[in-house]
Design an enzyme around this catalytic site. Structure first.
Site, mmCIF file in Angstrom:
data_model
loop_
_atom_site.group_PDB
_atom_site.id
_atom_site.type_symbol
_atom_site.label_atom_id
_atom_site.label_comp_id
_atom_site.label_asym_id
_atom_site.label_seq_id
_atom_site.Cartn_x
_atom_site.Cartn_y
_atom_site.Cartn_z
ATOM 1 N N SER A 167 -2.721 14.768 -8.217
ATOM 2 C CA SER A 167 -2.847 14.950 -6.770
ATOM 3 C C SER A 167 -1.507 14.658 -6.076
ATOM 4 C CB SER A 167 -3.973 14.068 -6.230
ATOM 5 O OG SER A 167 -4.282 14.411 -4.904
ATOM 6 N N ASP A 191 -4.118 19.047 -10.551
ATOM 7 C CA ASP A 191 -4.623 19.422 -9.235
ATOM 8 C C ASP A 191 -3.758 18.817 -8.119
ATOM 9 O OD1 ASP A 191 -6.526 21.163 -8.116
ATOM 10 O OD2 ASP A 191 -7.618 19.476 -7.271
ATOM 11 N N HIS A 261 -11.879 17.804 -7.918
ATOM 12 C CA HIS A 261 -10.486 17.352 -7.897
ATOM 13 C C HIS A 261 -10.145 16.581 -9.180
ATOM 14 C CE1 HIS A 261 -6.740 16.776 -5.863
ATOM 15 N NE2 HIS A 261 -6.908 15.493 -5.577
#
Length: 464
Positions: A167, A191, A261
């Site tokens: 992330s 991601d 996610h």
């Protein structure tokens, strides 16, 4: 109770004390094991000032980290002649440690004799004000650069540095890579965060020139993740949006917000365990892949199809030769670890005079009696006379020997007549194991909404 037990069994007390020392204290230095920062929601409400911990693990101290922070690199365990992997987490709105942090560390150490540095910036990532965490990414990158500079002075090589960022952590890795003009060995983005980064220039986010090789896994492009390609190779499992097994409504609680996610992390860890072959297919779009436009890697031989995750760098040299050196790859997964999906194509040549539009449901039975239905909801296909229609199927297990195939044709029309699909040839071919014999069936009729079962036969040589 424990006191009396130790009196009766003194050896038990000695073992308990030894285990305590092994788990909590480093005998060689006398220092305590440094744990990943554990915060909670009140910390997020108040907000946290950035503080960095760099937790080093090697095979010699795999259960007890050595804190490199502020030590001026006077490390007991760090060996700069070996690969150095940084694992960087992302935004932590509740402050708890990532549930995957120990598993990824253990899996990496089981795979190679390397240095693992867990980048703990939980103080700085824990806040309800997301832009604050975003602004801290640059600061974390600068701190990491200072450490890497020291490592380089002590004999480390940029080639040996590999950063795995989750992330916001993916963009941190990108910023570090930019500081070295893209000369670090590899960056894997799991991601990468979309909010506050989407639409930004390459200098403001992860980009494919930030390392010698950049691979990215996108699993939540319609919410928390970054939609567009960022690396040399970008993987889009299940199209990069809704992941199988994740809640589809808010009734799923917190998992509704984070499951898609986080799936990128669990897919990467699955690639380390190599319990199955997750095959990805280079293609211009997910729709193109589902329609059978990109389900062969013949053009890339002797390379196999791209490998997801840890072994994605097998494609490094191929991508360097491309202009631009970027590729998107698509595939489907199952709903739980290790996320294996075994892909097949059912090719159908119809001989109806009129075209038919409809759906095909596919079941396969093996000689052991296992009956599995395709877990891929195929899109509507149009069956033209003497033209091949390709239908993608995916199963949660592989088939060594297939005894029966069941097909069901449906137009999904509630009213109106029921149709027949006249099939000149049906061919089943494995995408996951392309060397297998292709199986066929010739000259039969599918009655709408009726199951038709048959034993397949090896395809005629002229058909293969």
């Amino acid at each position: 109770m424990f006191h009396s037990a130790f009196q009766r069994f003194p050896l038990l007390g000695i073992c308990f004390f030894a285990c305590f020392l092994a788990c909590c204290v480093r005998a060689d230095t006398g220092g305590k094991c440094t744990e990943f920062t554990d915060l909670n929601l009140p910390d997020a409400l108040i907000g946290t000032d950035l503080k960095l911990q760099l937790l080093l693990y090697t095979r010699k101290n795999k259960n007890c980290s050595e804190n490199l922070s502020g030590q001026n690199l006077t490390s007991v365990y760090l060996n700069v002649t070996k690969k150095i992997i940084f694992v960087i987490h992302g935004y932590r709105p509740t402050g708890s440690p990532p549930i995957w942090i120990n598993e990824i560390k253990n899996s990496l150490l089981a795979k190679e004799d390397i240095n693992i540095i867990i980048v703990d910036w939980n103080r700085g990532a824990t806040t309800l004000i997301y832009p604050t965490a975003v602004s801290n990414t640059r600061k974390v990158a600068e701190m990491l650069k200072n450490l890497i500079d020291e490592m380089l002075e002590n004999g480390a090589s940029l080639d040996s540095i590999y950063m795995i960022g989750v992330s916001l952590g993916a963009h941190i890795a990108g910023f570090v890579g930019k500081a070295y003009s893209g000369k670090i060995g590899r960056i894997t983005g799991l991601d990468p965060a979309g909010p506050s980064f989407s639409g930004k220039e390459p200098t403001e986010r992860l980009y494919h020139t930030d390392a010698q090789f950049v691979d990215v896994i996108h699993t939540d492009i319609d919410a928390l993740g970054y939609r567009k390609p960022l690396g040399n190779i970008d993987f889009y499992p299940n199209g990069g949006t809704d992941q199988p097994g994740c809640p589809q409504t808010i009734l799923g609680g917190s998992q509704y917000f984070k499951c898609d996610h986080q799936r990128s992390v669990f897919l990467f860890m699955s690639s380390l365990e190599q319990k199955c072959n997750i095959t990805a297919f280079p293609c211009d779009s997910y729709v193109g892949y589902r329609n059978g436009e990109c389900t062969s890697c013949e053009a890339f031989k002797p390379l196999p199809c791209p490998a997801l995750g840890y072994y994605a760098d097998k494609w490094k040299n191929h991508l360097i030769e491309k202009n631009p050196p970027v590729t998107n790859a698509y595939f489907d997964t199952s709903d739980k670890e290790p996320f294996c999906m075994y892909h097949y194509f059912v090719d159908i040549i119809a001989w109806n005079k009129s075209s038919r539009r409809g759906f095909i449901r596919i079941q396969i039975e093996d000689r052991a009696g296992n009956i599995i239905e395709s877990k891929i909801n195929s899109d509507a296909a149009v069956f033209h006379q003497y033209r091949q229609a390709k239908i993608l199927a995916g199963f949660y297990m592989d088939f060594d020997s297939i005894s029966k195939i069941t097909l069901t044709f449906s137009t999904k029309n509630v009213v109106g007549p029921k149709y027949k699909l006249r099939v000149l040839q049906m061919r089943l071919r494995s995408l996951s194991n392309t060397e297998r014999f292709q199986l066929c069936r010739y000259d039969f009729i599918l009655l709408e909404n009726n199951e038709t079962s048959f034993r397949p036969v090896p395809c005629h040589e002229m058909d293969v």
